[in-house]
Design an enzyme around this catalytic site. Structure first.
Site, PDB file in Angstrom:
ATOM      1  N   TYR A 277      -2.031   0.315   9.924  1.00 28.75           N
ATOM      2  CA  TYR A 277      -2.367  -0.465   8.667  1.00 28.75           C
ATOM      3  C   TYR A 277      -0.884  -0.093   7.646  1.00 28.75           C
ATOM      4  CZ  TYR A 277      -3.756  -1.069   3.827  1.00 28.75           C
ATOM      5  OH  TYR A 277      -4.037  -1.668   2.678  1.00 28.75           O
TER       6      TYR A 277
ATOM      7  N   THR B   9       0.766  -1.147   0.001  1.00 24.31           N
ATOM      8  CA  THR B   9      -0.047  -0.032   0.262  1.00 24.31           C
ATOM      9  C   THR B   9       0.758   1.315  -0.139  1.00 24.31           C
ATOM     10  OG1 THR B   9      -1.415   1.167   1.468  1.00 24.31           O
ATOM     11  CG2 THR B   9      -0.066  -0.280   2.346  1.00 24.31           C
TER      12      THR B   9
END
Ligand code: UDP
Length: 330
Positions: free
Chosen positions: A141, A117
């Protein structure tokens, strides 16, 4: 030779499965259906319901199906949720990925493609951000994914496994043929929330912060259409099969849109004006993040074909209407 797709019943994974089947690949999907749905997996692919961190299950299915490549999508993906539940994110995204990699090594799986990501960059010092910029994730995250990137590097050094890490920017849109899309009802991502609001499924929506150091004060993101993203994975798989090096690659269009621009686009494309409330910043959000994509273009030979925000919004809207019709019918 079979490809294992974890999270293949989910949003990006289900688009990947369609691409693989269209290319004539044999596909096994492993998904616990926590956010994915059974109907997203076509009959031509085998669906195994379970956790990718369940080593006896995964070992058995790798051995049985002679898995040559793993494309690992299954993950928790909501930045603000990771802020309130960091250990849940480290368990699922990091510890279970370690278990999956361990099975891959034990069974001599050759190729591994990992969904990483843009959140690994945190707040980049400059945009577009290239793969070599410093990695300073600001959310659990982002950190949960970066740790897997590191595990992959070390594992590939020690064992006979090669990998491509793809760092996704903001994935949006749906299959142009309308076969699959983002189906999780409580999704929090901007375009999904906006099209649901346009359809009257939500009374209104919020913009999280208009005091960022960006041209209109709202956050800038690089929205990549989901089929284009799946095509980048096909290119990555071919790269590995052709003997290509381990690689870490951004997936984005090298163009940023602000939250306010996205909302204007949604209103224009749907023809619906809806209530938007300006709220405070959301924890974990960087002000601006846009991908440099030269590496994907040059090394993977990837060329975007759906680089059009209007088209992306239209696909998301059409998919949401289809979900709503299904819900109403049944
Ligand atoms: N956002 C917003 N309202 C929403 C959902 C998202 O203003 O209802 C903003 C969010 O703060 C961020 C951008 O839209 O600046 C993209 O957020 P999203 O959750 O879609 O993806 P992320 O960039 O967090 O992965």
């Amino acid at each position: 030779m079979t490809v294992l797709v974890t999270g293949g019943a989910g949003y990006i994974g289900s688009h990947m499965v369609l691409e693989l089947l269209e290319a004539g690949e044999k596909v096994v999907v492993l998904d616990n259906l926590s956010t994915g749905r059974r109907s997203a997996v076509p009959n031509e692919a085998e669906l195994v319901v379970g956790d990718f961190g369940d080593q006896p299950l995964v070992s058995g299915l790798i051995a049985r199906n002679k898995i040559e490549a793993i494309i690992h999508f299954a993950a928790k993906i909501v930045v603000p949720e990771s802020v309130v539940d960091p250990l849940g994110y480290y368990l699922n995204n990091t510890a279970s990925a370690r278990a999956l990699l361990d099975c891959a090594v034990k069974h001599k799986v050759k190729h591994f493609i990992f969904s990483s990501t843009a959140a690994v960059y945190g707040e980049p010092e400059k945009n577009p951000v290239s793969e070599d910029e410093s990695l300073k994730p600001v959310s659990p995250y982002g950190r949960s994914k970066l740790m897997v990137e590191w595990m992959l590097q070390d594992t590939a050094f020690a064992h006979d496994l090669r990998y491509v890490v793809l760092r996704y920017f903001n994935v949006a849109g749906a299959d142009p043929k309308g076969r699959t899309g983002q189906s999780f009802p409580n999704a929090t991502h901007l375009i999904k929330v906006a099209v649901q609001t346009a359809l009257g499924m939500r009374p209104g929506m919020e913009v999280f912060g208009t005091d960022y150091p960006t041209p209109d004060g709202s956050c800038l993101r690089d929205y990549i259409q989901v089929t284009d993203l799946a095509r980048a994975h096909m290119a990555a798989l071919n790269h590995l099969r052709d003997g290509g090096e381990n690689l870490t690659c951004n997936c984005g269009y090298e163009r940023g849109y602000s939250v306010l621009e996205v909302l204007e686009t949604v209103k224009r494309v749907t023809g619906v004006d809806f209530d938007v409330k300006i709220s405070g910043r959301r924890p974990g959000d960087p002000a601006a993040i846009v991908a440099a994509n030269q590496r994907a273009r040059e090394i993977l030979g990837w060329e975007p074909v759906h680089d059009d925000l209007d088209e992306i919004v239209r696909q998301a809207y059409e998919w949401e209407k289809k979900l709503l019709a299904e819900k109403t019918a049944g």
